[in-house]
Design a protein around this motif. Sequence first.
Motif, PDB file in Angstrom:
ATOM      1  N   ASN A  44      -4.086   4.526  -8.281  1.00  0.00           N
ATOM      2  CA  ASN A  44      -3.632   4.312  -6.758  1.00  0.00           C
ATOM      3  C   ASN A  44      -4.085   5.588  -6.021  1.00  0.00           C
ATOM      4  N   ALA A  98       5.598   3.317  -9.498  1.00  0.00           N
ATOM      5  CA  ALA A  98       6.314   2.948  -8.266  1.00  0.00           C
ATOM      6  C   ALA A  98       5.927   1.895  -7.560  1.00  0.00           C
ATOM      7  N   PHE A  99       4.618   1.814  -7.192  1.00  0.00           N
ATOM      8  CA  PHE A  99       4.062   0.842  -6.307  1.00  0.00           C
ATOM      9  C   PHE A  99       3.827  -0.784  -6.838  1.00  0.00           C
ATOM     10  N   CYS A 101       6.731  -1.768  -9.160  1.00  0.00           N
ATOM     11  CA  CYS A 101       7.930  -1.854  -9.487  1.00  0.00           C
ATOM     12  C   CYS A 101       8.753  -3.247  -9.235  1.00  0.00           C
ATOM     13  N   ARG A 102       8.268  -3.825  -8.248  1.00  0.00           N
ATOM     14  CA  ARG A 102       8.589  -5.331  -7.734  1.00  0.00           C
ATOM     15  C   ARG A 102       7.921  -6.366  -8.459  1.00  0.00           C
ATOM     16  N   LYS A 120       9.410   3.553 -12.348  1.00  0.00           N
ATOM     17  CA  LYS A 120       9.515   4.498 -11.339  1.00  0.00           C
ATOM     18  C   LYS A 120      10.004   3.691 -10.047  1.00  0.00           C
ATOM     19  N   LYS A 121      11.050   4.194  -9.718  1.00  0.00           N
ATOM     20  CA  LYS A 121      11.385   3.318  -8.412  1.00  0.00           C
ATOM     21  C   LYS A 121      10.532   3.604  -7.094  1.00  0.00           C
ATOM     22  N   GLY A 122      10.219   2.450  -6.681  1.00  0.00           N
ATOM     23  CA  GLY A 122       9.329   2.686  -5.458  1.00  0.00           C
ATOM     24  C   GLY A 122       9.641   3.340  -4.102  1.00  0.00           C
ATOM     25  N   GLN A 123       9.064   4.108  -3.529  1.00  0.00           N
ATOM     26  CA  GLN A 123       9.150   4.931  -2.507  1.00  0.00           C
ATOM     27  C   GLN A 123       9.804   4.263  -1.251  1.00  0.00           C
ATOM     28  N   MET A 125      12.083   1.514  -2.045  1.00  0.00           N
ATOM     29  CA  MET A 125      13.041   0.681  -2.523  1.00  0.00           C
ATOM     30  C   MET A 125      14.478   1.674  -2.525  1.00  0.00           C
ATOM     31  N   TYR A 152      12.075   8.870  -1.657  1.00  0.00           N
ATOM     32  CA  TYR A 152      11.695   8.058  -0.592  1.00  0.00           C
ATOM     33  C   TYR A 152      10.625   8.436   0.180  1.00  0.00           C
TER      34      TYR A 152
END
Length: 256
Positions: A44, A98-99, A101-102, A120-123, A125, A152
């Motif tokens: 990315n 992160a990008f 994570c869903r 990694k929790k997305g920025q 989320m 975030y």
Amino acid sequence: MLIIAGPCVYENDNIAFKTCEFLKKLCEKYGFEYVYKTSYDKANRSSVHSYRGPGIEKGVEFFIKLKEKFGVKILTDFHSEKEADIIKDYVDILQVPAFLCRQTDILKAAAKSGKIVNVKKGQFMAPWDMKNVVEKLTYFGAKEIMITERGYSFGYNNLVVDYRSFPIMKEFCDNIIFDVTHSVQLPGGKGFASSGERRFAPYLARAAVACGVDGLFMEIHPDPDSALCDGANMLDFQMTEKLFDEIKRIWDTLWM
């Protein structure tokens, strides 16, 4: 206290081995559990001209050498179901970027690997949204799950850390990690690449340890300013040693 640390991306054996040796000894000194991290491919990047890494085949060769030389646990990220199936035999923790994570199929591949999974929790989320991620992983059979907070999106080219996320996510996940160095990143800050403000990293790390996180994720490099990726937010050895001393004292005072 778990420390997940290493260069952003594999550049060469000299840098990788030097960093691993330094961090392993430092974690032994302070009594931290150590996991080496690096990426074989950073998919990315801001620009098509940015350095991505050597690819998965050379990544596997490197992980084998690192295990033989230092005997450390290894974490790396992956970007497809096929990659997860290849890399799982050479690392201890698979990381979902992160990008991604869903992405249900990515989470399924991580869970089915049988490895520890770090997401990694997305920025983009909210902390409570990560409960759905944990439920997906659990549904697909993941046995041990970690969530890593990495800031975030806060306007353009900036990130901010909401420290409320740690106790919120702790309600549905046992292992909460704080990504020290990506949280001071300025995404796309150079226009053609990300920038960062490493001078703020110690402040954020100390606060996270005081909040009771289970571990810290950070990118370390012998000479960050010459690094091929994320140099502006990586820490050098001197900053790292000073930070370890500080977080050890906070950890022992509040949580031991």
